[in-house]
Each structure stands twice: as C-alpha cells, then as structure tokens.
Design a protein around this motif. Sequence first.
Motif, mmCIF file in Angstrom:
data_model
loop_
_atom_site.group_PDB
_atom_site.id
_atom_site.type_symbol
_atom_site.label_atom_id
_atom_site.label_comp_id
_atom_site.label_asym_id
_atom_site.label_seq_id
_atom_site.Cartn_x
_atom_site.Cartn_y
_atom_site.Cartn_z
ATOM 1 N N UNK A 239 0.844 -1.193 0.000
ATOM 2 C CA UNK A 239 0.000 0.000 0.000
ATOM 3 C C UNK A 239 0.880 1.244 0.000
ATOM 4 N N UNK A 240 0.582 2.200 -0.870
ATOM 5 C CA UNK A 240 1.413 3.396 -1.007
ATOM 6 C C UNK A 240 1.030 4.392 0.085
ATOM 7 N N UNK A 241 1.951 4.668 0.995
ATOM 8 C CA UNK A 241 1.650 5.503 2.160
ATOM 9 C C UNK A 241 2.268 6.891 2.116
ATOM 10 N N UNK A 242 3.345 7.083 1.361
ATOM 11 C CA UNK A 242 4.051 8.365 1.417
ATOM 12 C C UNK A 242 4.701 8.681 0.083
ATOM 13 N N UNK A 243 4.784 9.989 -0.217
ATOM 14 C CA UNK A 243 5.333 10.473 -1.472
ATOM 15 C C UNK A 243 6.139 11.739 -1.227
ATOM 16 N N UNK A 244 7.207 11.938 -2.010
ATOM 17 C CA UNK A 244 7.952 13.188 -1.934
ATOM 18 C C UNK A 244 8.792 13.362 -3.189
ATOM 19 N N UNK A 245 8.735 14.563 -3.791
ATOM 20 C CA UNK A 245 9.586 14.931 -4.917
ATOM 21 C C UNK A 245 10.860 15.601 -4.410
ATOM 22 N N UNK A 246 11.921 15.529 -5.218
ATOM 23 C CA UNK A 246 13.045 16.415 -4.963
ATOM 24 C C UNK A 246 12.657 17.814 -5.435
ATOM 25 N N UNK A 247 13.475 18.812 -5.114
ATOM 26 C CA UNK A 247 13.094 20.195 -5.388
ATOM 27 C C UNK A 247 12.846 20.486 -6.868
ATOM 28 N N UNK A 248 13.674 20.012 -7.788
ATOM 29 C CA UNK A 248 13.405 20.292 -9.204
ATOM 30 C C UNK A 248 12.281 19.461 -9.794
ATOM 31 N N UNK A 249 11.749 18.486 -9.051
ATOM 32 C CA UNK A 249 10.647 17.671 -9.554
ATOM 33 C C UNK A 249 11.068 16.576 -10.504
#
Length: 482
Positions: A303-313
Amino acid sequence: MAAVWQQVLAVDARYNAYRTPTFPQFRTQYIRRRSQLLRENAKCGFEPGLRRQYLRLRSQLLALRYGPLSEQSSFRASSVRSSRTTLDRMEDFEEDPRAQGARGHRRSVSRGSYQLQAQMNRAVYDERPPGSLVPTSVAEASRAMAGDTTLSENYAFAGMHHIFDQHVDSAVPRLQFANDDKHLLACCSLDGTLSIMTLSPPPATVKVTLKGHGGPVTDFAWSLSNDIIVSTSLDGTLRIWNTEDGRCIREVRDPESSELLCCTFQPMNNNLTVVGNSKHHLQVVNISTGKKVKGGSSKLTGRVLSLSFDAPGRILWAGDDRGSIFSFLFDMATGKLTKAKRLVVSEGSSICSISARSWISREARDPSLLVNACVNKLLLYRVVDNEGTLQLKRNFPIQHGSQLVHSIFCPLMSFRQGACVVTGSEDGCVYFFDVERNTKAIVNKLQGHGGPVLDVSFNCDESLLASADSTGMVIIWRREQK
C-alpha cells in the motif's frame, strides 16, 4: 465550539506562557482543562451578548494581570508570485484543451518558490564540488529571518499560541502551513472533513471547512499559489478544492475503487498530482482534466503511504507498508514515471513519511531524505546519485512502532550553524533533532498532546509550529522571545 468560546480559548492560550513559568506541565493541563470547560459551556446556549461581555472582561483581566500582548514580529520570506493562479490555469484547460501544447501540460510555477530557485541555481551547483558553499539570495534571506541565534535558542518553542479542537475524537493525520505564509494552516481529519485555519489577525479561527468526502481524509496538499487544495480519502476519491470558499471544484474517482492514501503536487507543474492507493498503485493525475496521465503509473510492493519529490521535480520517492522506498524518474514533458531504485528499509514496516531536501546545512548542497518507518527511529538518508539511490546517514531514537507519524526539515535550517529536523512521536511529544550533533542530538521536546503526535508543520519563517495528534487536537506553538 461556538465562535466566541474559541476566541476565549485563544486569549487564554496566548497568555498561557506567562503562567507558572517553572511548571510547564501545569500550563499544559490548564489549557486543556479550559478547552474542555469551554466546549461544555458552548452547548448550554448562553445569550450571545453575554458571551461577548465575558470575552471582553476576560481579556481585560488577563491584560491587567500579565500586561498587554503584542503580535510577534518577524520577517516575511520574499516571494514574487505568478499573476495567474492554479485556478486560472485549470479554467484555461477546461475552455481550450489545445492549451496543453505539443510538449504536454502547461507549467504552473510560482517564481519566488524554493523549487524554481533550485532550478535556476542548478548550473551553479554543478560547477562546484560537493560540500562547497553557495552564497545565494535565498541564503541571505534565510539568514536575515534566522538571525544570529544558536540552534537551541532558535528552536525554543514552548508557548502555546492556540489550540484547535474542531476535529476532536477523530485523528488528524496531516496538517500543513500554506506556501510562503505565516498564518494560513490546513489539516485533514478521519471525520471526513478538512479545515483551513487563519492565525492572524487574532483570534485564530477556522476560516472554512471542506466537506464532501464520504470517508476519512488521509492526505492533502497545497498548490504553490495556495488557491487550491487536493485531498485523498478512503472513499476512493481525489477532490480539488477552492481554498477561498471551500467549494469542491472537481472529484476524481479511482478507477479501481481503491482507497486513496496519499498525494502530492508535481513541484514544477501544479496541474499534475501524484496519488498512491491501497492496491499498491501510483498514478499521475492531470487535475485540469481529471484524467490519468499516460505512462504515469507504476506498482509498488505494498500500500502506497508516502510520497515526496526532490526540489526540481525530477525524482519522486514513494514508500509502502512493506518497508520499501522506490525512486522514480519523472519526465517533465510527458508526466511519465520510470522506476529507478528500490531500498528495503525494514521488511514489513510501514514507510509512513518521506521528506526530501536539497540542502542540509551551512549553505552546503547535501540532498537528503527524512524517513519515518515504524522502527522506533527517525532515519536520515543521503541521496547519492541522479536516480535517487539512498545511503543511511544517521538515525535518531523516537517512540514509533505502528502509527502513521510524520516528520519535516526545518525551513530555514540550511543557512545556520547546525541543522534541525522535527518529528512527531507515539509518546505524545514533539522532538527537535540537530542532525549534525554526534551526541545529545535532541534540541527541544514539546509536551502537551494527549495522544500520539502524527504530524508537524512550520510556517515559512519558523515563528510558529503546528502539531496534530490522534485525538484530533491541533496545537500551535509559539517561538519564545529572547
């Protein structure tokens, strides 16, 4: 709670730091008991004029006892916003589908954002060796806001600015200050609603309640221009909200009818949102059309619980409930996701929080990832290459075994001596850690919650910190004046 009684509680909270300065536990117990009594009195239906008279008398008595209070002054981060909001761009897509152009989706960028600054300085970064200093305008602005205080002095948060309890008895899993804003805060609740709160001018109040989800709200995100919020829910829908009037602009249903667990905006293109669901799928959604992006999907091991991009995407990290963190390369032109790397943090543990940061401290570029993984530790990883490969740098002991606890990097920490991160904990406390101290890394510890602290958020100049817990209480902490 009726509006007048919220104002009474706000007055009590603002003066609470002056009560029994040597016994902080008493101050916490006092304000919680006041909140309980005011909620009970609000149900009695007293005449409104009588309530207002009580508020005036209460304010006068406290002012006579402790002296008048003035609003904390602080620098505001300089931010030059685009003259067109996310809502404007969404309307363009609805009126003219050709507005997407040959290269995919239109960019939605606030020129004063951290993300764009990182992109503009990339050429400078690449020309310098790792760890070298890069004096930028962002560094100067952050140094001005941080001042010359030590790390311990700057994060001496203790005084309660306000307590919100509109979601009492239902957990508040996420909260976040608006981008580049000192006084606008939002949170979501397992009661199926979201709240947008304003902290200034006093008294702090709930500005608008977002209602429409048919199940607990699991996550949300602000657009760069703060004019819309996207939210996910166990009812299987992604909703897009107008933050001014609370109107639901669009509802996007998951085609698999699965529970939606997390979401985040693409930092350089706010027409694109990434959503994770309970059937292990990750999907890029165009919120202007409500449709999935071709090639913008992938599957994790849980199950996908968390997401985060680096600053430039360009890199997206996703965590699941099987203990794995995946990195994906994001195609800026098409929205396509390409799976790159996988790290197993702890088999069977939930990766419930991921936070990326391009700078770690002292103006030295050190891309890092902050992770909560239900292993009774807060984990700090170093990003070692352009594919998002992670290498464990440090860990910090906290009580965290099962709850979906989150953590954050401090907004201004990159440009002072030392570097601070903040996390919730299942023991009901908020912890501040200096990631550069080899021993005694705890900088501060805040007590006051009646249950596990699930999320924390700083405003843009670090003058206020918000924390939310499993009982539905949201506490706004004020930085102590030196």
